[in-house]
Design an enzyme around this catalytic site. Structure first.
Site, short mmCIF file in Angstrom:
data_model
loop_
_atom_site.label_atom_id
_atom_site.label_comp_id
_atom_site.label_asym_id
_atom_site.label_seq_id
_atom_site.Cartn_x
_atom_site.Cartn_y
_atom_site.Cartn_z
N GLY A 245 0.81 -1.18 -0.17
CA GLY A 245 0.06 -0.02 0.10
C GLY A 245 0.85 1.24 -0.10
N ARG B 262 -1.19 7.70 -0.19
CA ARG B 262 -0.80 9.10 0.65
C ARG B 262 0.06 8.73 1.88
NH1 ARG B 262 -5.65 12.75 1.71
NH2 ARG B 262 -6.05 11.05 3.01
N MET B 263 -0.48 7.85 2.70
CA MET B 263 0.09 7.56 3.79
C MET B 263 1.22 6.36 3.70
SD MET B 263 -1.11 8.97 6.63
CE MET B 263 -0.92 8.06 7.92
N GLY B 264 1.05 5.32 3.02
CA GLY B 264 2.18 4.29 2.76
C GLY B 264 3.01 4.77 2.03
N ASP C 298 2.33 -2.18 -4.45
CA ASP C 298 0.94 -1.30 -4.85
C ASP C 298 0.19 -1.98 -5.95
OD1 ASP C 298 -0.24 1.14 -3.49
OD2 ASP C 298 -0.78 1.05 -5.55
N ASN D 61 -6.26 1.60 9.69
CA ASN D 61 -7.34 1.83 10.63
C ASN D 61 -8.03 0.58 11.02
OD1 ASN D 61 -6.51 4.83 11.05
ND2 ASN D 61 -7.22 5.10 9.07
N SER E 295 -0.59 8.14 13.44
CA SER E 295 -1.14 9.58 13.44
C SER E 295 -0.09 10.43 12.62
CB SER E 295 -1.45 10.00 14.63
OG SER E 295 -2.31 11.38 14.55
N GLY F 82 -1.19 12.20 9.42
CA GLY F 82 -1.64 12.79 8.13
C GLY F 82 -0.61 13.01 7.32
N LYS G 45 -5.31 4.08 19.03
CA LYS G 45 -5.38 5.32 18.05
C LYS G 45 -6.94 5.50 17.86
CE LYS G 45 -4.32 7.68 14.24
NZ LYS G 45 -5.57 7.26 12.97
N HIS H 198 -7.76 8.13 20.71
CA HIS H 198 -7.15 9.25 19.97
C HIS H 198 -8.03 10.15 19.03
CE1 HIS H 198 -4.96 11.58 16.79
NE2 HIS H 198 -4.07 11.81 17.55
N ASN H 199 -8.50 9.30 18.24
CA ASN H 199 -9.27 9.85 17.12
C ASN H 199 -10.86 10.42 17.54
OD1 ASN H 199 -7.41 8.99 15.40
ND2 ASN H 199 -8.83 8.73 13.76
N GLU I 19 -9.97 13.49 19.32
CA GLU I 19 -9.85 14.66 18.05
C GLU I 19 -10.99 15.14 17.71
OE1 GLU I 19 -7.44 12.85 14.88
OE2 GLU I 19 -8.99 13.44 13.60
N TYR I 20 -11.92 14.15 17.61
CA TYR I 20 -13.70 14.88 17.07
C TYR I 20 -13.85 15.73 18.43
CZ TYR I 20 -14.53 10.84 13.63
OH TYR I 20 -14.73 10.08 12.44
#
Lengths: 290, 290, 290, 290
Positions: free
Chosen positions: D7, D10-12, D30, D86, D112, D114, D164, D167-168, D171-172
């Protein structure tokens, strides 16, 4: 007995009718000459024999204040003013003091019943001195539903409107509970016949209530409420309930959530959610809708 | 007609009684020999003539699952099992599939009515195939309140329990609305006679409802609920309602707040508020209670 | 420049110190002679050269009102009063009008920083006329943190306290978010080392913040906050934030929920939940705790 | 050391880059041949020397499940799989068991950071056995921010994703707190320069935080967020946080309210508020919007 009624709109007009049906004399005054019995507030006071009782049924706030100011001039010691509108309970004390300077009594009445009150009777929550309340009982008896319920002398001046305010706060919460349940049933699709389900709930359930009866009526007329917009005004009493609770450090999560849901329903777009969208875009590069 | 009833506790026992009062034959089985008509579940199935109908009225979760497993063995094709307990609607599908493999039908019934059902009738929300529901209508007729309300065939298997789940979610919200209103009245002191106010609300108001009647009863017995602790269990359906809403992205602020209020009522001290106290102390030197 | 400072408590005392460290002259008055530079408020005003600037740093409400009344007598046209306490923004307008009648200026300042402000600087949110704010900039520069942040001239009189009020509302919501997350981690037991997890979050996460740093500090000192009670005061600004939002029809679910959580934390037993318990007992025969 | 990375989105992709910058060897796979180092997942495993470490960084749910199934075939005893996506914490246990049958280790990592992680480092919350975590530390060191923060071995398998998730959830709540405060400032008009106020808050305040920095950035780019719609997705972890809390009977009012606000932001019209409008019309004859 004899009663002056100021404000002959949907509420005041029907209440005057119900009082007359009970055999009392009502002299009504309204800005609209088409429904008014007299040409002015002053004429109304002259038409009544002392000690006079004048019921004010005009919008809360400035209209009620102005009316009470004029009545303070036009009435005499021994008369009594009833505020049956949706005034804030703190205004009642001011009005009572103003009138007391001239020897005029004051009683506040929270009135529930809406468009059904003429037929079913109006629930009355009354604040004021015993002597005034006792004097006005024939009028209260005429307005209230038959039987042991529908009337309470809740306390001193202000208690009537306070009780009505809390009644309306509870009403907000109950309505929102039904609304959320209905939305969930519709969203899930597990229950195929949602209107029939609401219909069935009217007996034997824990949630049977007049509001459920009305929800059933609404769904029988329009099974998906398709002709309505999800838009709801609030009448002020919900806000006052929350503000009173905040003053008193009473947690009121359900009633407040119901009020906020109404606020949100009136926003074309949520400013707060713009900020959420902006933040998500800033930290995560999440796509935003523009 | 003939019905087997498994579970003769407070609910099952009264339901069996109401069904018998309507002229039907009920063979009941309970782990407690003092109330059981038969010595075993298997004996119960032998006592009934085919096609059999067996109503399961035992606690949701493992007890219901175990009972249905045993019925899958003990019953024959053409029989039908009714789950009238508080099962999760997703369990219904599993139970229906298990029984269907042996040709046994399944109907789920959400039952409302509590301790008053024997006298007033039980509201029934039913999920299942038309043929099974039609077959069982005499039993449903016996259980439901008289008149046009109190019964709905809400949809396929699972719809009965789903409807009951949402009913209970709404119930949570309504109860919390009354509770908050009551607390605010008590806290303010403006209304002197709170129980009388609740009593008066039973007619003519927007909030008139069975729950209000019960609140009035409770306040007549104990005007300040002084003998009670502010502690409330939740039966599972409130949680499922919230979780279903989260799955479906339906906002449910009032029902969720009602559930959280119950959670909080069962905490001796709030862990979250310890953290608030710790943070206030860290940044502001605010005094903490230890 | 020269500044009078009234109120030398935890906040005022440290602020006077920081202003002096920047080379300004501060004449301080406090009811406590042990910390006061002068014997009376009037002596303070005599010690300052015109045009005088006097910073009021006493509790909001009556103490601030009384101090400003006295300053209106003791000061002259051309002087300026700064209210750095936690006054309500609507009081600012009244104070400004009172002082303006005598030609005295008024500036309101919301101050954030708590016990850390002496070292890190105080964030200042200022409301008032440009000329007054410009005149006072040397003092603001001395108080604020170094760098481009920590000071805003937010608008006319009242804007400083309004901005600070909203800041505190946001603070309530953020604190509650951390508190809820912490409680959930503790309740689940899935995460074995909760303090270490909080510690790790201080860099690289979306939630990194000063409040998280403080939570980490608190957990390093007491890993389970075992010595604390879950009890939290509120300082008034959270309530005002909610009440302003209700006036403006702005939905504020998170900030309000945070406020209500504090209210609830201070109740020995929840009256609302007594009613819930009473209702559950009435309809379901559910056991109650007494 | 050597790492396989599945993968490279964007993140990987950015994570692979950061790991390589630290001197490690990353073989990436990928579905998009333009970014993939190898032609297949199987080729990737062949390119790595035993004992292999393969980091899965694909969408949670089916894609992750399918990838782990294939790795269970392609890897050997002694290898270890890292799930950095996630995933729900309960899935981790299933994946760990599946792989353990073949002697393959499993570690879950909540990541975490982004779009800023490449530059600032990624905060890592790790669940798994000590021996696997120790073995992978060079990779974790490469990914995490410099210094003492940004990494925690939170517990056994699942603990990383649970941490995590919470954590999210936090964050919300924090995001919603800022959003509500911003909306209130904008609605009141008392504060004239809202973006400047947010800017000033970045130092000296209690609410200083990375999210505030991002809010400031967003407002500097678009002072009224006029180009954005108030529409926000949710990534799943907020829902799981609420559902975990409901399972554990933990009250979570703020995080849940934040989640519900997102749900509501995605509705063109609120079904619940249609019901409110219908009820108001039924009992009060209130005008409705159609």
């Amino acid at each position: 007995m004899e009663l002056g009624m100021i404000g002959l709109g949907r509420m005041g007009g029907n209440m005057a009718k119900r009082i007359r049906q009970a055999g009392h004399t009502v002299v009504g005054y309204d800005r609209d000459p088409a429904v008014s019995d007299v040409g002015s507030l002053e004429e109304l006071t002259q038409r009544l024999s002392a000690p006079r009782a004048v019921w004010v049924m005009v919008p809360a706030g400035d209209p009620t204040r102005a009316t009470i100011d004029r009545l303070a001039e036009a009435l005499d010691a021994g008369d009594v003013v009833i505020d049956g509108g949706n005034s804030h309970y703190e205004d009642d004390q001011k009005h009572a003091e103003l009138l007391a300077k001239r020897g005029i009594g004051f009683v506040d009445v929270g009135v529930s019943g809406g468009v059904w009150g003429l037929q079913n009777g109006y629930a009355l929550m009354v604040g004021g001195d015993d002597e005034h309340v006792k004097h006005l009982m024939p009028i209260f008896e005429a307005l209230k539903p038959e039987g042991e319920y529908g009337f309470v002398h809740a306390g001193a001046v202000g208690a009537g409107h306070f009780a009505k305010m809390v009644h309306n706060g509870i009403e907000y919460g109950m309505m929102q509970a039904f609304a959320e349940g209905w939305e969930l049933l519709e969203a899930s699709g597990v229950v195929k016949n949602v209107p029939e389900t609401f219909h069935s709930w009217r007996e034997g359930t824990v949630i049977r209530s007049w509001l459920l009866d009305l929800a059933d009526r609404a769904l029988q007329e329009d099974a998906e409420l398709a002709h309505l917009k999800g838009y709801a005004q609030d009448s002020g009493e919900g806000r006052w309930t929350v503000q009173a609770a905040v003053d008193l450090a009473v947690p009121l999560p359900v009633i407040t959530a119901s009020l906020f849901a109404r606020f949100a329903s009136r926003q074309d777009d949520s400013p707060a959610m713009k900020m959420i969208a902006a933040l998500r875009n800033q930290f995560g590069g999440h796509a935003v809708e523009t």
